[in-house]
Design an enzyme around this catalytic site. Structure first.
Site, short mmCIF file in Angstrom:
data_model
loop_
_atom_site.label_atom_id
_atom_site.label_comp_id
_atom_site.label_asym_id
_atom_site.label_seq_id
_atom_site.Cartn_x
_atom_site.Cartn_y
_atom_site.Cartn_z
N ASN A 1 1.25 -0.85 0.50
CA ASN A 1 -0.40 -0.20 0.46
C ASN A 1 1.00 1.47 -0.03
O ASN A 1 1.30 1.45 1.34
CB ASN A 1 -0.77 0.36 1.13
CG ASN A 1 -1.80 1.03 1.46
OD1 ASN A 1 -1.40 2.14 0.38
ND2 ASN A 1 -2.57 0.97 2.02
N ARG B 1 -3.07 -2.01 -3.51
CA ARG B 1 -4.06 -1.47 -3.36
C ARG B 1 -3.71 0.11 -4.01
O ARG B 1 -3.10 1.01 -4.39
CB ARG B 1 -3.46 -1.15 -1.93
CG ARG B 1 -5.32 -0.37 -1.70
CD ARG B 1 -5.18 0.93 -0.51
NE ARG B 1 -6.46 1.30 0.20
CZ ARG B 1 -6.55 2.66 0.83
NH1 ARG B 1 -5.13 2.56 1.76
NH2 ARG B 1 -7.43 2.69 0.97
N GLU C 1 -8.25 -5.91 4.94
CA GLU C 1 -7.64 -5.71 3.36
C GLU C 1 -7.13 -5.99 2.64
O GLU C 1 -6.69 -6.30 1.66
CB GLU C 1 -8.01 -3.85 3.87
CG GLU C 1 -9.52 -3.08 3.61
CD GLU C 1 -9.55 -1.72 4.22
OE1 GLU C 1 -8.32 -1.68 5.22
OE2 GLU C 1 -9.84 -0.91 3.44
N HIS D 1 -13.29 1.75 0.27
CA HIS D 1 -12.77 1.00 1.34
C HIS D 1 -13.59 -0.34 1.07
O HIS D 1 -14.12 -1.24 1.70
CB HIS D 1 -13.70 1.67 3.00
CG HIS D 1 -13.50 2.47 3.81
ND1 HIS D 1 -13.69 3.36 4.19
CD2 HIS D 1 -11.75 2.52 4.04
CE1 HIS D 1 -13.26 4.14 4.87
NE2 HIS D 1 -12.39 3.78 4.29
N ARG E 1 -13.76 15.12 8.36
CA ARG E 1 -14.49 15.06 6.60
C ARG E 1 -16.26 15.46 7.35
O ARG E 1 -16.86 14.76 8.40
CB ARG E 1 -14.35 13.77 6.29
CG ARG E 1 -13.24 14.13 5.63
CD ARG E 1 -13.40 12.81 4.22
NE ARG E 1 -11.33 11.71 3.96
CZ ARG E 1 -10.93 10.85 4.23
NH1 ARG E 1 -12.33 9.94 4.15
NH2 ARG E 1 -10.12 10.59 4.01
#
Ligand code: ADP
Length: 394
Positions: free
Chosen positions: A8, A89, A382, A178, A237
């Protein structure tokens, strides 16, 4: 058995995990951080033992060199060709990818063309790919996209109600993110209940947070939008808000659109409402001391999540299972309890508060057998999804 490296790459970091597949045994994991700094950090963890070095890492290529040298030094591999493939990823796959693919030059071009849609992620993801390609040119690469799982949504779920010419000209769709996590959670949730063809609401609640509705293993709706700014409120956010707030703030603050966009992305959410922190633990502590804004921030956070779960319950025509995951979802029993309090009577959830209180970061069913809708805590993974896809594709 094959060794699969999962990577990643961020703008100044490179995380990695080496798997033995198909057993899914983790041989080592680690990170290169502060890339492009004189005091960068390279860390590798093998059998619970961590080895850390502080040294200059000029670029991602240097980080890849350090990684492959460390694998040899620690006798995890004797030669590079033992690595069967590298799974990367990639955050934004746009309209092109609904599953993982072999990462080659034509895919690299597509990923590059999507940088506009994910400037913070696709550029670094591509840099990671190129670094490996240069240093280990004979090892195949695979790209796994955060957006791919959501490509099964129907048009009315991914088109925004703006002029359609603009939608198609600029590809302004709800891509969702996600996805690898939501897919993993839905698979593990089905295993936990020992059933297939389920209606599952997956809640990935970390500093970034999103919720998906999954029917028979396919995503039918997800909360994040064109970018990860949409959906539920997060650490910094806003999630969904009335877009006219942007217009209003530009005028009132005499700021340009970029500055206001930064406020929505980096200074809002738990941080903005509480004025304390973007970290849910700090907000919890402030709330315990009676801080009014921390209390409000947490109420807002819970309300937005409960509203989305309600919406997806209707969207799916009921639900068999609600899953909580990621930093907050896995670790905070009070968070889970607060969300369930909002929805349990409408959804007829028979929540086991005692089990919930004592559960953390381990897959656990949190409801009693009589519950109409079950609730589970499932730690997300993940990386293992990327390792599985990479192994399958090669
Ligand atoms: P991301 O991967 O999006 O950066 P994570 O999934 O690691 O985020 O989640 C980070 C969030 O999890 C932080 O807000 C942190 O406060 C929260 N978190 C971690 N442990 C706990 C805990 N025990 N209680 C409450 N929140 C927690």
């Amino acid at each position: 058995m094959k060794k699969i490296l999962v990577v990643n790459a961020g703008s100044s970091s490179l995380k990695f995990k080496l798997y033995l597949m198909p057993s899914e045994e983790v041989l080592c994991s680690g990170i290169a951080e502060r890339i492009m700094h004189e005091d960068a950090i390279f860390q590798i963890k093998i059998n619970q033992q961590s080895y850390k070095e502080v040294l200059p890492i000029s670029d991602h290529k240097k980080a890849v060199h350090l990684l492959v040298d460390a694998l040899k030094k620690h006798n995890i591999i004797q030669s590079f060709d033992e690595i069967a493939a590298i799974g990367h990823r990639v955050v934004q796959g746009g309209k092109y990818y609904n599953k993982s693919v072999i990462f080659d030059e034509s895919v690299a071009e597509k990923v590059h063309s999507l940088i506009d849609l994910a400037p913070l992620h696709n550029g670094p993801n591509l840099t990671g790919y190129r670094a490996f390609k240069e240093i280990l040119p004979n090892i195949p690469n695979v790209a796994t996209f955060d957006t791919a799982f959501h490509r099964s949504m129907a048009e009315e779920d991914f088109v925004f109600p703006i002029p359609y010419e603009l939608t198609t000209k600029y590809d302004l769709y709800r891509y969702g993110f996600h996805g690898t996590s939501h897919e993993y959670l839905a698979i593990e949730g089905a295993k936990l209940l020992g059933q297939e063809n389920l209606k599952i609401i997956t809640c990935h609640i970390g500093s970034g947070a999103s919720i998906s509705a999954v029917k028979n293993g396919k995503c039918v709706a997800t909360s994040m939008g064109l970018t990860p700014l949409g959906g539920i409120m997060m650490g910094t956010r806003t999630g969904d808000i009335d877009p006219s707030i942007v217009y209003f703030l530009c005028h009132k603050l005499n700021k340009d659109i970029q500055e206001v966009y930064d406020i929505l992305n980096k200074k809002s959410g738990l941080l903005g409402v509480s004025g304390v922190s973007n970290d849910a633990r700090d907000v919890d502590k402030a709330k315990a001391k009676g801080n009014e804004r921390a209390i409000l921030a947490q109420r807002l956070f819970i309300r937005r999540i409960a509203d989305y779960i309600g919406q997806y319950f209707v969207r799916l025509g009921g639900a068999d299972l609600i899953i909580f995951s990621a930093g907050i979802g896995e670790n905070s029993h009070s968070f889970r309890q607060n969300v369930i309090k909002e929805i349990s009577s409408a959804l007829e959830i028979d929540f086991n508060e005692e089990i919930n209180k004592n559960s953390r970061a381990i897959t656990t069913l949190l409801t009693n057998p009589s519950s109409k809708v079950h609730v589970a805590l499932i730690p997300t993974d993940e990386e293992v999804m990327i390792a599985r896809d990479t192994f399958r594709l090669i």
